[in-house]
Design a protein around this motif. Sequence first.
Motif, PDB file in Angstrom:
ATOM      1  N   LEU A 185      33.934  46.741  48.552  1.00  0.00           N
ATOM      2  CA  LEU A 185      35.375  46.727  48.760  1.00  0.00           C
ATOM      3  C   LEU A 185      35.732  47.488  50.030  1.00  0.00           C
ATOM      4  CD1 LEU A 185      36.656  47.549  45.140  1.00  0.00           C
ATOM      5  CD2 LEU A 185      36.517  45.293  46.224  1.00  0.00           C
ATOM      6  N   LYS A 186      36.708  46.974  50.756  1.00  0.00           N
ATOM      7  CA  LYS A 186      37.252  47.738  51.865  1.00  0.00           C
ATOM      8  C   LYS A 186      38.060  48.903  51.284  1.00  0.00           C
ATOM      9  CE  LYS A 186      37.649  43.654  54.827  1.00  0.00           C
ATOM     10  NZ  LYS A 186      38.580  42.761  55.545  1.00  0.00           N
ATOM     11  N   GLU A 187      38.351  49.892  52.113  1.00  0.00           N
ATOM     12  CA  GLU A 187      39.031  51.076  51.589  1.00  0.00           C
ATOM     13  C   GLU A 187      40.392  50.736  50.993  1.00  0.00           C
ATOM     14  OE1 GLU A 187      40.210  55.606  52.953  1.00  0.00           O
ATOM     15  OE2 GLU A 187      38.600  54.508  53.952  1.00  0.00           O
ATOM     16  N   GLU A 188      41.135  49.832  51.635  1.00  0.00           N
ATOM     17  CA  GLU A 188      42.445  49.463  51.095  1.00  0.00           C
ATOM     18  C   GLU A 188      42.305  48.699  49.770  1.00  0.00           C
ATOM     19  OE1 GLU A 188      41.541  46.544  54.547  1.00  0.00           O
ATOM     20  OE2 GLU A 188      41.278  48.695  54.064  1.00  0.00           O
ATOM     21  N   GLU A 189      41.208  47.954  49.631  1.00  0.00           N
ATOM     22  CA  GLU A 189      40.955  47.235  48.381  1.00  0.00           C
ATOM     23  C   GLU A 189      40.578  48.205  47.263  1.00  0.00           C
ATOM     24  OE1 GLU A 189      39.308  42.939  50.052  1.00  0.00           O
ATOM     25  OE2 GLU A 189      37.927  44.631  49.876  1.00  0.00           O
ATOM     26  N   ALA A 190      39.779  49.212  47.598  1.00  0.00           N
ATOM     27  CA  ALA A 190      39.415  50.233  46.613  1.00  0.00           C
ATOM     28  C   ALA A 190      40.661  50.992  46.154  1.00  0.00           C
ATOM     29  CB  ALA A 190      38.400  51.199  47.209  1.00  0.00           C
ATOM     30  N   LYS A 191      41.542  51.279  47.100  1.00  0.00           N
ATOM     31  CA  LYS A 191      42.788  51.980  46.765  1.00  0.00           C
ATOM     32  C   LYS A 191      43.648  51.126  45.848  1.00  0.00           C
ATOM     33  CE  LYS A 191      46.725  54.365  48.864  1.00  0.00           C
ATOM     34  NZ  LYS A 191      47.372  54.782  50.144  1.00  0.00           N
ATOM     35  N   LEU A 192      43.712  49.811  46.105  1.00  0.00           N
ATOM     36  CA  LEU A 192      44.500  48.915  45.260  1.00  0.00           C
ATOM     37  C   LEU A 192      43.915  48.851  43.856  1.00  0.00           C
ATOM     38  CD1 LEU A 192      46.779  46.854  44.926  1.00  0.00           C
ATOM     39  CD2 LEU A 192      45.194  45.095  45.761  1.00  0.00           C
ATOM     40  N   LEU A 193      42.594  48.810  43.749  1.00  0.00           N
ATOM     41  CA  LEU A 193      41.937  48.801  42.443  1.00  0.00           C
ATOM     42  C   LEU A 193      42.353  50.016  41.624  1.00  0.00           C
ATOM     43  CD1 LEU A 193      39.798  48.078  40.291  1.00  0.00           C
ATOM     44  CD2 LEU A 193      38.092  49.200  41.762  1.00  0.00           C
ATOM     45  N   ARG A 202      34.789  42.624  37.231  1.00  0.00           N
ATOM     46  CA  ARG A 202      35.081  41.348  37.894  1.00  0.00           C
ATOM     47  C   ARG A 202      36.349  40.709  37.347  1.00  0.00           C
ATOM     48  NH1 ARG A 202      29.331  40.594  37.483  1.00  0.00           N
ATOM     49  NH2 ARG A 202      29.648  39.283  35.639  1.00  0.00           N
ATOM     50  N   LEU A 203      36.548  40.788  36.044  1.00  0.00           N
ATOM     51  CA  LEU A 203      37.755  40.229  35.442  1.00  0.00           C
ATOM     52  C   LEU A 203      39.003  40.907  35.969  1.00  0.00           C
ATOM     53  CD1 LEU A 203      36.665  39.749  31.702  1.00  0.00           C
ATOM     54  CD2 LEU A 203      37.245  37.944  33.340  1.00  0.00           C
ATOM     55  N   PHE A 204      38.942  42.229  36.083  1.00  0.00           N
ATOM     56  CA  PHE A 204      40.120  42.957  36.561  1.00  0.00           C
ATOM     57  C   PHE A 204      40.383  42.667  38.030  1.00  0.00           C
ATOM     58  CE2 PHE A 204      42.516  46.571  38.195  1.00  0.00           C
ATOM     59  CZ  PHE A 204      43.531  46.674  37.256  1.00  0.00           C
ATOM     60  N   LEU A 205      39.332  42.657  38.852  1.00  0.00           N
ATOM     61  CA  LEU A 205      39.503  42.366  40.275  1.00  0.00           C
ATOM     62  C   LEU A 205      40.090  40.986  40.483  1.00  0.00           C
ATOM     63  CD1 LEU A 205      36.145  43.834  41.648  1.00  0.00           C
ATOM     64  CD2 LEU A 205      38.442  44.754  42.048  1.00  0.00           C
ATOM     65  N   SER A 206      39.611  40.028  39.698  1.00  0.00           N
ATOM     66  CA  SER A 206      40.148  38.672  39.794  1.00  0.00           C
ATOM     67  C   SER A 206      41.622  38.643  39.426  1.00  0.00           C
ATOM     68  CB  SER A 206      39.346  37.740  38.870  1.00  0.00           C
ATOM     69  OG  SER A 206      39.883  36.436  38.890  1.00  0.00           O
ATOM     70  N   GLY A 207      41.980  39.430  38.419  1.00  0.00           N
ATOM     71  CA  GLY A 207      43.359  39.448  37.950  1.00  0.00           C
ATOM     72  C   GLY A 207      44.339  40.025  38.955  1.00  0.00           C
ATOM     73  N   ILE A 208      43.867  40.909  39.836  1.00  0.00           N
ATOM     74  CA  ILE A 208      44.772  41.510  40.826  1.00  0.00           C
ATOM     75  C   ILE A 208      44.564  40.903  42.216  1.00  0.00           C
ATOM     76  CG2 ILE A 208      44.953  43.677  39.551  1.00  0.00           C
ATOM     77  CD1 ILE A 208      43.020  44.945  41.541  1.00  0.00           C
ATOM     78  N   GLY A 209      43.796  39.806  42.260  1.00  0.00           N
ATOM     79  CA  GLY A 209      43.646  39.068  43.504  1.00  0.00           C
ATOM     80  C   GLY A 209      42.632  39.610  44.487  1.00  0.00           C
ATOM     81  N   LEU A 210      41.691  40.416  44.013  1.00  0.00           N
ATOM     82  CA  LEU A 210      40.647  40.940  44.890  1.00  0.00           C
ATOM     83  C   LEU A 210      39.336  40.196  44.651  1.00  0.00           C
ATOM     84  CD1 LEU A 210      41.243  44.822  44.716  1.00  0.00           C
ATOM     85  CD2 LEU A 210      41.890  43.241  46.549  1.00  0.00           C
ATOM     86  N   LYS A 211      38.460  40.249  45.637  1.00  0.00           N
ATOM     87  CA  LYS A 211      37.160  39.603  45.478  1.00  0.00           C
ATOM     88  C   LYS A 211      36.375  40.284  44.361  1.00  0.00           C
ATOM     89  CE  LYS A 211      35.215  42.453  49.180  1.00  0.00           C
ATOM     90  NZ  LYS A 211      34.771  42.451  50.564  1.00  0.00           N
ATOM     91  N   GLN A 212      35.542  39.491  43.706  1.00  0.00           N
ATOM     92  CA  GLN A 212      34.782  40.003  42.570  1.00  0.00           C
ATOM     93  C   GLN A 212      33.452  40.591  43.035  1.00  0.00           C
ATOM     94  OE1 GLN A 212      34.702  37.245  39.159  1.00  0.00           O
ATOM     95  NE2 GLN A 212      36.302  36.056  40.194  1.00  0.00           N
ATOM     96  N   ILE A 213      33.224  41.825  42.630  1.00  0.00           N
ATOM     97  CA  ILE A 213      31.957  42.495  42.921  1.00  0.00           C
ATOM     98  C   ILE A 213      31.393  43.045  41.618  1.00  0.00           C
ATOM     99  CG2 ILE A 213      32.668  43.129  45.250  1.00  0.00           C
ATOM    100  CD1 ILE A 213      33.110  46.004  44.195  1.00  0.00           C
ATOM    101  N   ASN A 214      30.136  43.437  41.647  1.00  0.00           N
ATOM    102  CA  ASN A 214      29.518  44.031  40.471  1.00  0.00           C
ATOM    103  C   ASN A 214      29.845  45.515  40.369  1.00  0.00           C
ATOM    104  OD1 ASN A 214      28.202  41.695  39.517  1.00  0.00           O
ATOM    105  ND2 ASN A 214      26.557  41.976  41.009  1.00  0.00           N
ATOM    106  N   PHE A 215      29.664  46.059  39.187  1.00  0.00           N
ATOM    107  CA  PHE A 215      29.926  47.478  38.963  1.00  0.00           C
ATOM    108  C   PHE A 215      29.081  48.333  39.902  1.00  0.00           C
ATOM    109  CE2 PHE A 215      29.451  51.552  36.832  1.00  0.00           C
ATOM    110  CZ  PHE A 215      30.723  51.814  36.362  1.00  0.00           C
ATOM    111  N   HIS A 216      27.823  47.957  40.100  1.00  0.00           N
ATOM    112  CA  HIS A 216      26.939  48.737  40.966  1.00  0.00           C
ATOM    113  C   HIS A 216      27.417  48.727  42.410  1.00  0.00           C
ATOM    114  CE1 HIS A 216      23.178  50.821  41.815  1.00  0.00           C
ATOM    115  NE2 HIS A 216      22.988  50.013  42.848  1.00  0.00           N
ATOM    116  N   ASP A 217      28.217  47.707  42.778  1.00  0.00           N
ATOM    117  CA  ASP A 217      28.715  47.620  44.147  1.00  0.00           C
ATOM    118  C   ASP A 217      29.765  48.698  44.441  1.00  0.00           C
ATOM    119  OD1 ASP A 217      27.089  45.444  44.712  1.00  0.00           O
ATOM    120  OD2 ASP A 217      28.571  44.003  43.996  1.00  0.00           O
TER     121      ASP A 217
END
Length: 349
Positions: free
Chosen positions: A167-175, A282-297
């Motif tokens: 995730l980019k920093e702004e994406e991590a902040k949105l999460l 992944r389900l949560f990221l998809s729900g808020i419009g972010l790309k899906q990554i794994n937990f380890h990512d």
Amino acid sequence: MGVKKDQKTGKWIASHSQRPKGGGKPITLRRKCKTKAEADRVFKQLIIEIERRTRSKKIPKVKKVCEEFLEANKLTKWNMATWDNYQVMLKASAVRLWGERYIDEVSEAEIRDYIALDLSDKSESHRKTVLKYIRGMFNYAVKKKYLSHNPCPDMHFRTVFRMDNVLKEEEAKLLLTRSKEMDVEWYPVWRFQLYFGTRSGEAIALKKKNVDLANRKILICETWSNKTGFKPYPKNHQHRWIEIAPNMVDMIKELLNSNPDSEFLLPRIDRWIRGDQARELRLFLSGIGLKQINFHDLRATWATMMLNRGIEPIKVMAMGGWADLKTMQRYIRRAGTEIRGITDNFKID
């Protein structure tokens, strides 16, 4: 031995005898036949049957070798998670394909065709791993002298190094912002991962007694998996300290004071314990419009953000628990810090 007629009974007798390779008591088979033609046919069958029996005394079938290979490495060379991976992969490949054949009957061409053709829809990384596990089993067969050489072919794989699974920093902040607003139970876990970059098992095993809030440090000294349970050391067998960022102090205090009956710092989420953390993220990221990554990512995201802030790779390695610079180099490439500044003085016109 061969085909001959019994002069007393007038019947034909087919017989064959062979000693197993390496010595031992001979195996002898004998059959009575009505005609010479029948005896000739039976004699050929006896040769094949005795060959099968003598070989089976010295050369086991693939299924048996696989069982021996797994048993020899259980709780010795591998941990249980690695052992389980080998078991699942070998049963789905070598045992399924060649289990009832003798180990010396499997050819290099067959192995190559399976990896290159049957697994053509799989990733390069997956095919490389399958070949590694099959090669390990055949190496064991060579060591046990069931084979003179390993039939696994030399194959080259081009594993793609992806840059888009962080995730980019702004994406991590949105999460974090959205999960906090929605009061998602995973919020403290995701925030912890993005601020500390620990492995999932290390975070699950983290106990309150290992938090030194006064000095803003946490000791990582245990790990956990749903296959092997708790272990008194992390993946690389090295205890390490991680530093608590100033704006994480309040959350750590809350976690220390919450659920006083639990010795663990982070909440015990059943889906996390079961190993479903990647799916939930992944389900949560998809729900808020972010790309899906794994937990380890999330760990890779943390490392990338640290490097982008100019933190020395050696310090990121120490806090993240990586054993060598080769592994760390992946995260340096993701962050792009190795090219930072090279065009500052670059002018053409």
